[in-house]
Design a protein around this motif. Sequence first.
Motif, mmCIF file in Angstrom:
data_model
loop_
_atom_site.group_PDB
_atom_site.id
_atom_site.type_symbol
_atom_site.label_atom_id
_atom_site.label_comp_id
_atom_site.label_asym_id
_atom_site.label_seq_id
_atom_site.Cartn_x
_atom_site.Cartn_y
_atom_site.Cartn_z
ATOM 1 N N ASP A 30 -14.674 -5.089 -4.649
ATOM 2 C CA ASP A 30 -14.326 -5.390 -3.260
ATOM 3 C C ASP A 30 -12.849 -5.760 -3.147
ATOM 4 O OD1 ASP A 30 -14.896 -5.862 -0.496
ATOM 5 O OD2 ASP A 30 -14.925 -8.003 -0.913
ATOM 6 N N ALA A 31 -12.369 -6.582 -4.085
ATOM 7 C CA ALA A 31 -10.959 -6.971 -4.081
ATOM 8 C C ALA A 31 -10.062 -5.777 -4.381
ATOM 9 C CB ALA A 31 -10.722 -8.083 -5.097
ATOM 10 N N LEU A 32 -10.477 -4.910 -5.293
ATOM 11 C CA LEU A 32 -9.692 -3.725 -5.613
ATOM 12 C C LEU A 32 -9.613 -2.767 -4.428
ATOM 13 C CD1 LEU A 32 -10.928 -3.049 -9.254
ATOM 14 C CD2 LEU A 32 -8.591 -3.652 -8.575
ATOM 15 N N ASP A 33 -10.709 -2.652 -3.682
ATOM 16 C CA ASP A 33 -10.701 -1.786 -2.494
ATOM 17 C C ASP A 33 -9.704 -2.306 -1.452
ATOM 18 O OD1 ASP A 33 -12.620 -0.202 -3.662
ATOM 19 O OD2 ASP A 33 -14.296 -1.055 -2.541
ATOM 20 N N GLU A 34 -9.681 -3.620 -1.257
ATOM 21 C CA GLU A 34 -8.718 -4.185 -0.303
ATOM 22 C C GLU A 34 -7.289 -3.965 -0.799
ATOM 23 O OE1 GLU A 34 -7.233 -8.431 1.565
ATOM 24 O OE2 GLU A 34 -9.319 -8.270 0.906
ATOM 25 N N ALA A 35 -7.083 -4.120 -2.106
ATOM 26 C CA ALA A 35 -5.749 -3.899 -2.677
ATOM 27 C C ALA A 35 -5.302 -2.457 -2.472
ATOM 28 C CB ALA A 35 -5.756 -4.251 -4.155
ATOM 29 N N ALA A 36 -6.214 -1.512 -2.639
ATOM 30 C CA ALA A 36 -5.875 -0.106 -2.435
ATOM 31 C C ALA A 36 -5.477 0.146 -0.983
ATOM 32 C CB ALA A 36 -7.055 0.778 -2.827
ATOM 33 N N ALA A 37 -6.173 -0.504 -0.068
ATOM 34 C CA ALA A 37 -5.828 -0.347 1.346
ATOM 35 C C ALA A 37 -4.441 -0.913 1.634
ATOM 36 C CB ALA A 37 -6.874 -1.046 2.209
ATOM 37 N N ILE A 38 -4.102 -2.016 0.986
ATOM 38 C CA ILE A 38 -2.765 -2.606 1.159
ATOM 39 C C ILE A 38 -1.698 -1.673 0.604
ATOM 40 C CG2 ILE A 38 -1.261 -4.465 0.325
ATOM 41 C CD1 ILE A 38 -3.687 -6.336 0.688
ATOM 42 N N ARG A 81 -1.073 1.022 3.067
ATOM 43 C CA ARG A 81 -0.306 0.572 4.230
ATOM 44 C C ARG A 81 1.183 0.474 3.895
ATOM 45 N NH1 ARG A 81 -3.397 -4.796 5.817
ATOM 46 N NH2 ARG A 81 -1.706 -4.968 7.364
ATOM 47 N N VAL A 82 1.472 -0.043 2.695
ATOM 48 C CA VAL A 82 2.869 -0.143 2.281
ATOM 49 C C VAL A 82 3.484 1.253 2.128
ATOM 50 C CG1 VAL A 82 4.396 -0.864 0.394
ATOM 51 C CG2 VAL A 82 2.570 -2.395 1.182
ATOM 52 N N ALA A 83 2.710 2.164 1.529
ATOM 53 C CA ALA A 83 3.197 3.534 1.351
ATOM 54 C C ALA A 83 3.470 4.209 2.688
ATOM 55 C CB ALA A 83 2.180 4.345 0.548
ATOM 56 N N ALA A 84 2.729 3.792 3.719
ATOM 57 C CA ALA A 84 2.920 4.368 5.049
ATOM 58 C C ALA A 84 4.091 3.719 5.799
ATOM 59 C CB ALA A 84 1.636 4.225 5.863
ATOM 60 N N GLY A 85 4.732 2.752 5.150
ATOM 61 C CA GLY A 85 5.915 2.151 5.750
ATOM 62 C C GLY A 85 5.702 0.792 6.379
ATOM 63 N N GLU A 86 4.501 0.236 6.269
ATOM 64 C CA GLU A 86 4.249 -1.071 6.867
ATOM 65 C C GLU A 86 4.908 -2.166 6.033
ATOM 66 O OE1 GLU A 86 0.443 -3.691 8.538
ATOM 67 O OE2 GLU A 86 0.165 -1.643 7.817
ATOM 68 N N SER A 87 5.468 -3.155 6.697
ATOM 69 C CA SER A 87 6.107 -4.277 6.016
ATOM 70 C C SER A 87 5.105 -5.405 5.812
ATOM 71 C CB SER A 87 7.301 -4.782 6.824
ATOM 72 O OG SER A 87 7.873 -5.915 6.214
ATOM 73 N N LEU A 88 4.761 -5.665 4.557
ATOM 74 C CA LEU A 88 3.840 -6.745 4.207
ATOM 75 C C LEU A 88 4.537 -7.604 3.141
ATOM 76 C CD1 LEU A 88 0.528 -4.671 3.863
ATOM 77 C CD2 LEU A 88 1.185 -6.148 5.770
ATOM 78 N N PRO A 89 5.105 -8.745 3.530
ATOM 79 C CA PRO A 89 5.953 -9.505 2.606
ATOM 80 C C PRO A 89 5.249 -10.001 1.349
ATOM 81 C CG PRO A 89 5.522 -10.734 4.632
ATOM 82 C CD PRO A 89 5.059 -9.343 4.872
ATOM 83 N N LEU A 90 3.926 -10.144 1.389
ATOM 84 C CA LEU A 90 3.198 -10.606 0.202
ATOM 85 C C LEU A 90 2.341 -9.504 -0.413
ATOM 86 C CD1 LEU A 90 2.095 -14.219 1.247
ATOM 87 C CD2 LEU A 90 4.095 -13.512 -0.082
ATOM 88 N N ALA A 91 2.644 -8.256 -0.107
ATOM 89 C CA ALA A 91 1.897 -7.144 -0.699
ATOM 90 C C ALA A 91 2.013 -7.205 -2.220
ATOM 91 C CB ALA A 91 2.420 -5.817 -0.185
ATOM 92 N N GLY A 92 0.898 -7.023 -2.897
ATOM 93 C CA GLY A 92 0.895 -7.103 -4.350
ATOM 94 C C GLY A 92 0.726 -8.506 -4.879
ATOM 95 N N GLY A 105 -0.333 -9.614 3.433
ATOM 96 C CA GLY A 105 -0.622 -8.663 2.373
ATOM 97 C C GLY A 105 -1.196 -9.242 1.097
ATOM 98 N N ALA A 106 -1.460 -10.555 1.061
ATOM 99 C CA ALA A 106 -2.049 -11.157 -0.135
ATOM 100 C C ALA A 106 -3.531 -10.821 -0.220
ATOM 101 C CB ALA A 106 -1.858 -12.666 -0.120
ATOM 102 N N VAL A 107 -4.027 -10.635 -1.439
ATOM 103 C CA VAL A 107 -5.453 -10.388 -1.669
ATOM 104 C C VAL A 107 -6.071 -11.665 -2.227
ATOM 105 C CG1 VAL A 107 -7.181 -9.043 -2.924
ATOM 106 C CG2 VAL A 107 -5.078 -7.950 -2.113
ATOM 107 N N ILE A 108 -7.035 -12.215 -1.512
ATOM 108 C CA ILE A 108 -7.701 -13.446 -1.943
ATOM 109 C C ILE A 108 -8.879 -13.075 -2.833
ATOM 110 C CG2 ILE A 108 -9.029 -15.444 -1.145
ATOM 111 C CD1 ILE A 108 -7.282 -15.219 1.447
ATOM 112 N N ILE A 109 -8.900 -13.663 -4.042
ATOM 113 C CA ILE A 109 -9.964 -13.305 -4.979
ATOM 114 C C ILE A 109 -10.996 -14.402 -5.175
ATOM 115 C CG2 ILE A 109 -8.491 -11.685 -6.204
ATOM 116 C CD1 ILE A 109 -8.314 -13.792 -8.470
ATOM 117 N N GLY A 110 -10.775 -15.605 -4.629
ATOM 118 C CA GLY A 110 -11.793 -16.625 -4.818
ATOM 119 C C GLY A 110 -11.441 -17.954 -4.190
#
Length: 568
Positions: A35-43, A46-57, A98-103
């Motif tokens: 589930d966390a990996l799927d959300e990360a892939a979506a992020i 979004r970044v590849a499409a040009g969206e600005s997410l300061p905490l991506a990754g 853009g942060a992914v919460i894992i727990g």
Amino acid sequence: MTLTPTAVDRVDAAYRRIDAVDRPEIWISLRDRQDALDEAAAIDARVAAGESLPLAGTVAGVKDNIDAAGFDTTAAAPSFAYRPDADSTAVGRLRAAGAVIIGKTNLDQFATGLVGTRSPFGAVRNAWRPDRISGGSSSGSAVAVALGIVDVALGTDTAGSGRVPAALNGIVGVKLTRGRIPTTGVVPACRTLDCVTVFAREVGLARQTAELLAGPDGLDPLARTLEEQAQHATAAALPPRPRVGIPTASQLEGLAPGWAEAFHAAADRLAATGVDIVEVDISALLEAAQMLYNSAFVAERYAAVGAHIDEHRDLIGTELDPSVATIVLGGADRTAVELFHAREELDRLGAVATAALDGCDALLTPTTTWHPTLDEIAADPIGGNSRMGRYTNYANLLDMASSSVPAGTVDGLPFGVMITAPAFHDLAVHQLAERLLSPTIDILVVGAHLADQPLNHQLVAAGGSFVRSTTTSADYALFALDTTPPKPGLLRVDHDGASIAGEIWSLPAAGFGVFVASLPSPMTIGRVTLSDGGVVSGFLCEPIATVGAENISGHGGWLAWRRAQASI
């Protein structure tokens, strides 16, 4: 070429790290890996499409008294658990960046404690010495960051819970001014004092994340308005020569062995960045700290969760921690009259503290007083815990900004110091933290940047501080250049050289970079050999600038030549 890890890479690494460290007590609930990996892939998409997410990754953990959709909120009390309908404001903003919460991370139950052992989900052991406490109440969040599982983690802070565990695990803990980050969706410990805090291994990431979470949400009535924050913004930055107070010698008594020496070493490092360190009397702050638990202010803890503990007294000793229950239930009988008296006394102490710190931009203290073992806290759970908050308890009572930063080790264990400043001086706290953690660079000056000379203010503004007077090796020539203001040019020569007088100044690395970038031609920075054989960075000039210039090397230095000129 080094590639920036994708969000998928970072999430995958986090779960591998969880397996490697084998610290199950960090977590109360952990997200399904896929589930966390799927959300990360979506992020990543979004970044590849040009969206600005300061905490991506960025991978994050959240203290389990802060609501996060998809997780139960327990506050480390199974009997209290509920499933929130939505994220807390802080978590929502963390995800939006853009942060992914894992727990959800373990904590001292109901955020009551500074030790990290008051949880039916297990005592959270220190990241580096499992026989020692991690510090609380945001224990799981701090250890998850320290062990490299997550990049950032949210905690809360009422008495010091966002700072003490940072110090004991060797990381950064940022507590902004009370109310700058809304507490909507946070289980209260003391509703009027609670702050959402951020842990990270680097001060820049901690500060960036905290600022992304800040700002009113229209829901928290105690959140500071944008107008209120803007009103104080002009006073938030440091002056060119900051002044920082430290406690008197007697107010540092009772520290663990070696801690006073480590604290003074940290103060010396801060001084080396161009900060004036002055001793101040913080007795009013220390007295105010005692009031958090030893006055009617404890009634607010009963107002928060006392009814739940009252209704589940049969669980005390199993699901409900006895120390937490004792503290919370102790607030039930406090009267409104007692509370008003406590408020009046706190106002008095606040005024005394403000007067004592007048002229100081911030206060530097140890974050806590000792680092006990798990066994020591088990033997004296109340008394041992009370020692932890000596330097932290007053900050929220008196509405101060405060952060804990690493300051080395003592006997192989992390040691941390705390920078505290008035409300809304969060930027000043951050700038001092950067100075303390930044490496310094020595630079030799021989002319207009010498002490009391026309351009010395540029060194001071860059955070520079005087180290010592010195001379170069006898391989240099000094020329009087035709510049405004007058300045000399230093060159290394292969014959007819001289030893030239100068001064060594120390600059923080960031200040050094800004300073060098602003140097006008023909000045340059190069390596200069000193008369004692040492080599430092120093002022030189382009050789072409010396064509036709007077060689003044025979005077031995710029000031001697200037004096000779003045006497003509």
